[in-house]
Design an enzyme around this catalytic site. Structure first.
Site, short mmCIF file in Angstrom:
data_model
loop_
_atom_site.label_atom_id
_atom_site.label_comp_id
_atom_site.label_asym_id
_atom_site.label_seq_id
_atom_site.Cartn_x
_atom_site.Cartn_y
_atom_site.Cartn_z
N ARG A 93 0.85 -1.20 0.00
CA ARG A 93 0.00 0.00 0.00
C ARG A 93 0.87 1.23 0.00
NH1 ARG A 93 -5.61 -1.21 -0.23
NH2 ARG A 93 -5.95 -3.01 1.10
N ASN B 41 11.99 1.11 3.21
CA ASN B 41 11.29 0.21 2.30
C ASN B 41 12.31 -0.65 1.58
OD1 ASN B 41 9.15 -0.85 0.69
ND2 ASN B 41 9.64 0.60 -0.95
N HIS C 292 12.94 -2.86 -1.79
CA HIS C 292 12.34 -2.86 -3.13
C HIS C 292 13.10 -3.82 -4.05
CE1 HIS C 292 9.91 -1.33 -6.37
NE2 HIS C 292 11.00 -1.29 -7.11
N SER D 83 17.02 -2.88 -3.63
CA SER D 83 17.35 -1.60 -2.98
C SER D 83 16.68 -1.51 -1.62
CB SER D 83 16.86 -0.42 -3.82
OG SER D 83 17.31 -0.48 -5.16
N ASP E 199 8.68 4.97 -4.39
CA ASP E 199 10.04 4.41 -4.44
C ASP E 199 11.07 5.45 -4.90
OD1 ASP E 199 9.05 1.89 -3.63
OD2 ASP E 199 8.43 1.47 -5.68
C1 GAR Z 1 9.89 -8.32 -1.61
O1 GAR Z 1 10.62 -8.64 -2.75
C2 GAR Z 1 9.73 -6.81 -1.49
O2 GAR Z 1 10.83 -6.11 -1.92
C3 GAR Z 1 8.57 -6.57 -2.43
O3 GAR Z 1 7.68 -7.59 -2.09
C4 GAR Z 1 8.42 -8.76 -1.77
C5 GAR Z 1 7.87 -9.36 -0.51
O4 GAR Z 1 8.32 -10.67 -0.36
N1 GAR Z 1 8.06 -5.26 -2.23
C6 GAR Z 1 7.65 -4.49 -3.22
O5 GAR Z 1 7.58 -4.88 -4.38
C7 GAR Z 1 7.20 -3.11 -2.81
N2 GAR Z 1 7.12 -2.26 -3.94
P1 GAR Z 1 8.01 -11.47 0.97
O6 GAR Z 1 6.54 -11.24 1.33
O7 GAR Z 1 8.30 -12.89 0.62
O8 GAR Z 1 8.94 -10.96 2.03
#
Ligand code: GAR
Length: 194
Positions: free
Chosen positions: A90, A106, A108, A135, A144
């Protein structure tokens, strides 16, 4: 010990790795709560580890600012030093950013500023790049766009699918996040107010 609240929206595999590294002492921090925007599987690990877990949902068409204020209050109850968005899908409202930044990070799954947004791995994969990355940034009001604290390249290899690529990126994200939080805890990284 840094007090950390982690927000997730999914399986929380990076959260699990972070919690485990805090528990075994390799990251000098304590996860004091895990929050999510729905009752996602990742909360189970927190509960299993006796870490308080909470859900603060944003109803479809709901008031984003009011949701951000409620979410912020839930987090503030745990008096964190640091809030980490770890797969939290979100966009948080500006007042939420003002409340917690710059101690609002965050992770990313791309080498920002390349491929911002929620489909970063798919976008990189579909663009046919030979390398993408991971990142860790400070959250600001953009998508981001905040200051980059750490990042590393991850190659796209023959036979990769979006899923295999994302799994390799996650491993790098975990290492970067651990390094950043260690540096913050050891005061080797000073995060400046904007
Ligand atoms: C991670 O790769 C995180 O960087 C990404 O969601 C994944 C969560 O994985 N976040 C984004 O894309 C935010 N823009 P997880 O639930 O297995 O930890």
């Amino acid at each position: 010990m840094l007090r950390v609240v982690v927000l997730i929206s999914g399986q929380g595999s990076n959260l699990r790795a972070f919690v485990d590294s805090c528990a075994d002492g390799s990251i000098p921090a304590t996860v004091v709560a895990v929050g999510a925007d729905s009752d996602v599987p990742g909360l189970e690990h927190a509960r299993h580890c006796d870490i308080p877990a909470f859900v603060e949902d944003l109803e479809p068409g709901g008031d984003r600012d009011a949701w951000g204020a409620r979410l912020g209050d839930r987090i503030a109850d745990f008096a964190p030093d640091l809030v980490i968005l770890s797969g939290f899908m979100r966009l948080v409202p500006p007042a939420f950013v003002r409340r917690f930044a710059p101690m609002l990070l965050n992770t990313h799954p791309a080498f920002l500023p390349e491929f911002p947004g929620i489909h970063a791995v798919r976008d990189a994969f579909e663009a046919g790049v030979t390398e993408t990355g991971a990142s860790v940034i400070v959250v600001d009001d953009g998508v981001d766009t905040g200051p980059i604290l750490a990042q590393r390249r991850v190659p796209v290899v023959d036979g990769d699918t979006e899923s295999t690529l994302h799994d390799r990126i996650r491993i790098v994200e975990r290492e970067l996040l651990a390094d950043v939080v260690r540096d913050i805890a050891n005061r080797e990284t000073a995060i400046e107010e904007n």
